[in-house]
Design a protein around this motif. Structure first.
Motif, short mmCIF file in Angstrom:
data_model
loop_
_atom_site.label_atom_id
_atom_site.label_comp_id
_atom_site.label_asym_id
_atom_site.label_seq_id
_atom_site.Cartn_x
_atom_site.Cartn_y
_atom_site.Cartn_z
N ARG A 13 -36.94 0.21 48.90
CA ARG A 13 -35.68 -0.08 48.21
C ARG A 13 -34.68 -0.80 49.12
O ARG A 13 -33.53 -1.00 48.74
CB ARG A 13 -35.06 1.21 47.69
N GLY A 14 -35.12 -1.12 50.33
CA GLY A 14 -34.27 -1.88 51.22
C GLY A 14 -33.49 -1.08 52.23
O GLY A 14 -32.68 -1.63 52.99
N ALA A 15 -33.70 0.25 52.27
CA ALA A 15 -33.00 1.07 53.25
C ALA A 15 -33.56 0.85 54.64
O ALA A 15 -34.73 0.46 54.81
CB ALA A 15 -33.11 2.55 52.87
N LEU A 16 -32.75 1.09 55.64
CA LEU A 16 -33.17 1.03 57.05
C LEU A 16 -33.45 2.46 57.47
O LEU A 16 -32.53 3.24 57.76
CB LEU A 16 -32.06 0.40 57.89
N VAL A 17 -34.74 2.83 57.50
CA VAL A 17 -35.14 4.23 57.60
C VAL A 17 -35.69 4.54 58.98
O VAL A 17 -36.55 3.82 59.51
CB VAL A 17 -36.19 4.59 56.53
N ASP A 18 -35.22 5.63 59.57
CA ASP A 18 -35.79 6.22 60.78
C ASP A 18 -36.17 7.66 60.47
O ASP A 18 -35.84 8.20 59.41
CB ASP A 18 -34.77 6.20 61.92
N TYR A 19 -36.86 8.27 61.41
CA TYR A 19 -37.17 9.69 61.25
C TYR A 19 -36.91 10.40 62.57
O TYR A 19 -36.84 9.79 63.65
CB TYR A 19 -38.63 9.90 60.80
N CYS A 20 -36.79 11.71 62.49
CA CYS A 20 -36.66 12.55 63.68
C CYS A 20 -37.53 13.78 63.50
O CYS A 20 -37.43 14.46 62.48
CB CYS A 20 -35.19 12.97 63.88
N ASP A 21 -38.42 14.01 64.44
CA ASP A 21 -39.26 15.21 64.43
C ASP A 21 -39.68 15.51 65.86
O ASP A 21 -40.40 14.72 66.47
CB ASP A 21 -40.49 15.03 63.55
N PRO A 22 -39.25 16.66 66.41
CA PRO A 22 -39.59 16.98 67.80
C PRO A 22 -41.08 17.18 68.04
O PRO A 22 -41.53 17.15 69.19
CB PRO A 22 -38.82 18.29 68.06
N TYR A 23 -41.86 17.35 66.97
CA TYR A 23 -43.30 17.55 67.13
C TYR A 23 -44.09 16.25 67.01
O TYR A 23 -45.29 16.24 67.24
CB TYR A 23 -43.79 18.55 66.08
N PHE A 24 -43.40 15.17 66.65
CA PHE A 24 -44.07 13.87 66.50
C PHE A 24 -43.22 12.79 67.16
O PHE A 24 -42.36 12.19 66.51
CB PHE A 24 -44.29 13.53 65.02
N PRO A 25 -43.44 12.52 68.44
CA PRO A 25 -42.66 11.48 69.13
C PRO A 25 -42.82 10.11 68.47
O PRO A 25 -41.92 9.28 68.53
CB PRO A 25 -43.24 11.48 70.55
N ARG A 26 -43.97 9.89 67.86
CA ARG A 26 -44.21 8.62 67.16
C ARG A 26 -45.20 8.88 66.04
O ARG A 26 -45.96 9.86 66.06
CB ARG A 26 -44.76 7.56 68.12
N THR A 27 -45.18 8.01 65.04
CA THR A 27 -46.13 8.15 63.94
C THR A 27 -47.48 7.59 64.36
O THR A 27 -47.56 6.61 65.09
CB THR A 27 -45.64 7.41 62.68
N ALA A 28 -48.52 8.23 63.89
CA ALA A 28 -49.89 7.75 64.14
C ALA A 28 -50.47 7.26 62.82
O ALA A 28 -50.05 7.72 61.74
CB ALA A 28 -50.76 8.87 64.71
N PRO A 29 -51.39 6.32 62.87
CA PRO A 29 -52.02 5.87 61.62
C PRO A 29 -52.71 7.03 60.91
O PRO A 29 -53.38 7.85 61.55
CB PRO A 29 -53.03 4.82 62.09
N THR A 30 -52.53 7.13 59.61
CA THR A 30 -53.21 8.14 58.81
C THR A 30 -54.11 7.44 57.82
O THR A 30 -54.22 6.21 57.80
CB THR A 30 -52.19 9.02 58.06
N GLY A 86 -45.70 2.94 62.15
CA GLY A 86 -45.33 2.36 63.44
C GLY A 86 -43.91 2.70 63.86
O GLY A 86 -43.21 1.86 64.43
N LEU A 87 -43.47 3.94 63.62
CA LEU A 87 -42.11 4.35 63.96
C LEU A 87 -42.12 5.34 65.13
O LEU A 87 -43.12 6.00 65.39
CB LEU A 87 -41.44 5.02 62.76
N GLU A 88 -41.00 5.43 65.82
CA GLU A 88 -40.79 6.43 66.87
C GLU A 88 -39.64 7.33 66.48
O GLU A 88 -38.65 6.88 65.89
CB GLU A 88 -40.51 5.76 68.22
N SER A 89 -39.75 8.61 66.83
CA SER A 89 -38.71 9.57 66.49
C SER A 89 -37.43 9.27 67.27
O SER A 89 -37.46 8.96 68.46
CB SER A 89 -39.18 10.99 66.83
#
Length: 446
Positions: free
Chosen positions: A363-380, A386-389
């Motif tokens: 929808r055009g949002a600029l999205v980040d995430y935060c999760d102390p258990y996942f420093p970066r996203t891995a391919p699923t 391809g994001l980093e926390s």
């Protein structure tokens, strides 16, 4: 040896705890089971096709947060456990347990290809006197109608005469404090009486309570019933959440009131969607199989529709809240708190957070995430973001137009994090629910 001799020999080795166990798949199911058998005095080989995982385990390191490296290191150093990618070592095992994935296809059709491929690997190495147990969740009939023919045709041996076969559903719940692999009762159903008896003897070495049932199909069905029950009840409260929201009634307060009744009610809680390997997938194994028999599992399908619609509902609530603040979703900075599908674990399988991030981004949002258990996203299997926390701090949260709380990690319950945050969309009822002082923000429950 005769059938009786093969069974007696295996039974004796199990009772003497001199048997060796091979466990195929060293993930969230296979690894804790392997360590438990090793700690119970058996010799265990953990097989996995992931070389990096094998090297990690043999070095005494853990890749799963709730399984401490000390457990792995002790099992490896004692000689009771080792990991390998060499399937030829299966020939030396008295029992072989299959803990491989069973995903769904694009149209919610069960994908048993991992079970079939593993069965073929076992069949070429199968020897008389071995016990094979399938733990992977699947539809009724898989063990007897699919795995058994693969093993027999590939080995030339006969089930119940030369080797033994059973099903025992995994019941792992990562991060749970009150039950663990040893104390969760183990349901076991063999394709024949002797297979059931031997599987019960094996699991009884390591697990406090083993529950035999009359067939592998009953054991397969029991696991599906457990998770269908949860799926349907979660769908119910998710639907009620949208209904009560339209009435300006807080569903969380309603649940708290209802659960004061000491009988006839069990609380379930809404959320942004379903995650984990079990509840989002398992019910559809049965609905698919039911259709094969001319029956339509309407409750299962309806629950699936409701639960899978929840991420879109949260996104729509976020869009409406932003609109109330004079902003559109497009070009708004949005932070999703939590990538894990449940609190305090490093498990993101089927997490609805991926759907939230993807839908908001589309929808055009600029999205980040935060999760102390996942420093970066891995391919699923489905996503490759391809994001980093980002860092977890009040300063970080205040820099976003909206923060969506998707996972109830303990770290996210610190109320000072939200002070001055323009807009918080809370899907887990953890913001301002801990009895803390009010903070300056707009809170929307979704």
């Amino acid at each position: 040896m005769t059938n009786s001799s093969h069974a007696d020999h295996l039974q004796d080795r199990l009772l003497a705890r001199s048997a060796s166990i091979g466990i195929i798949g060293q993930g969230y199911v296979g690894l804790p089971l392997a360590l438990l058998f090793a700690e119970s005095g058996l010799s265990v080989i953990g097989l996995d096709t992931d070389d990096a995982k094998v090297q990690c385990l043999n070095a005494g390191r853990s890749f799963i947060k709730h399984i401490g490296p000390d457990r792995i290191r002790e099992a490896v150093e004692s000689g009771a456990y080792r990991a390998t990618g060499n399937f030829d070592e299966l020939a030396e095992c008295d029992a072989i347990l299959i803990c491989v994935p069973t995903p769904l296809g694009r149209h919610r059709e069960p994908d048993n290809s991992y079970i079939h491929a593993t069965g073929r690997e076992i069949a070429t190495r199968l020897k008389a006197g071995q016990l094979i147990v399938l733990e992977s969740t699947t539809y009724p009939g898989t063990t007897a109608q699919e795995l058994q023919p693969i093993l027999e045709e590939g080995s030339g041996l006969s089930c119940g005469t030369d080797f033994f076969l059973a099903f025992s559903p995994e019941r792992e719940d990562p991060g749970r404090g009150d039950y663990n692999t040893r104390t969760i009762p183990k349901v076991v159903g063999g394709v024949d009486t002797i297979s059931t008896k031997l599987a019960v003897a094996m699991y009884s070495i390591a697990i406090t309570k083993v529950v035999p049932v009359s067939s592998a199909a009953v054991a397969e069905s029991a696991k599906l019933l457990e998770n269908i029950f949860r799926s349907v009840n979660i769908a119910l409260v998710n639907e009620l959440k949208t209904v009560f929201d339209a009435m300006d009634i807080d569903v969380w307060e309603v649940i708290e009131a209802a659960k004061t009744k000491p009988f006839g009610y069990m609380p379930f809680y809404p959320g942004p969607g379903l995650g984990g390997h079990c509840i989002p997938l398992d019910p559809f194994f049965l609905s698919w199989k039911a259709a094969e028999h001319g029956r339509w599992a309407r409750f299962i399908e309806l629950a699936g529709e409701i639960n899978t619609s929840m991420p879109a509902w949260v996104v729509s609530k976020t869009a409406a809240a932003l609109n109330d603040h004079g902003k559109s979703v497009k070009n708004s900075k949005i932070l999703v708190l939590g990538l894990a599908y449940k609190p305090n674990v490093d498990d993101d399988r089927e997490s609805p957070s991926y759907e939230l991030i993807s839908e908001l981004s589309s929808r055009g949002a600029l999205v980040d995430y935060c999760d102390p258990y996942f420093p970066r996203t891995a391919p699923t299997r489905k996503w490759n973001l391809g994001l980093e926390s980002v860092a977890l701090s009040n300063e970080t949260l205040r820099s976003y137009d909206a923060v969506v709380v998707a996972t109830a990690h303990e770290e996210f319950k610190d109320q000072t994090l939200y002070a001055g945050v323009p807009l918080v969309i809370d899907t887990r009822n953890i913001v301002l629910s801990q009895g803390s002082a009010d903070v300056d923000m707009t809170l929307v429950k979704a």
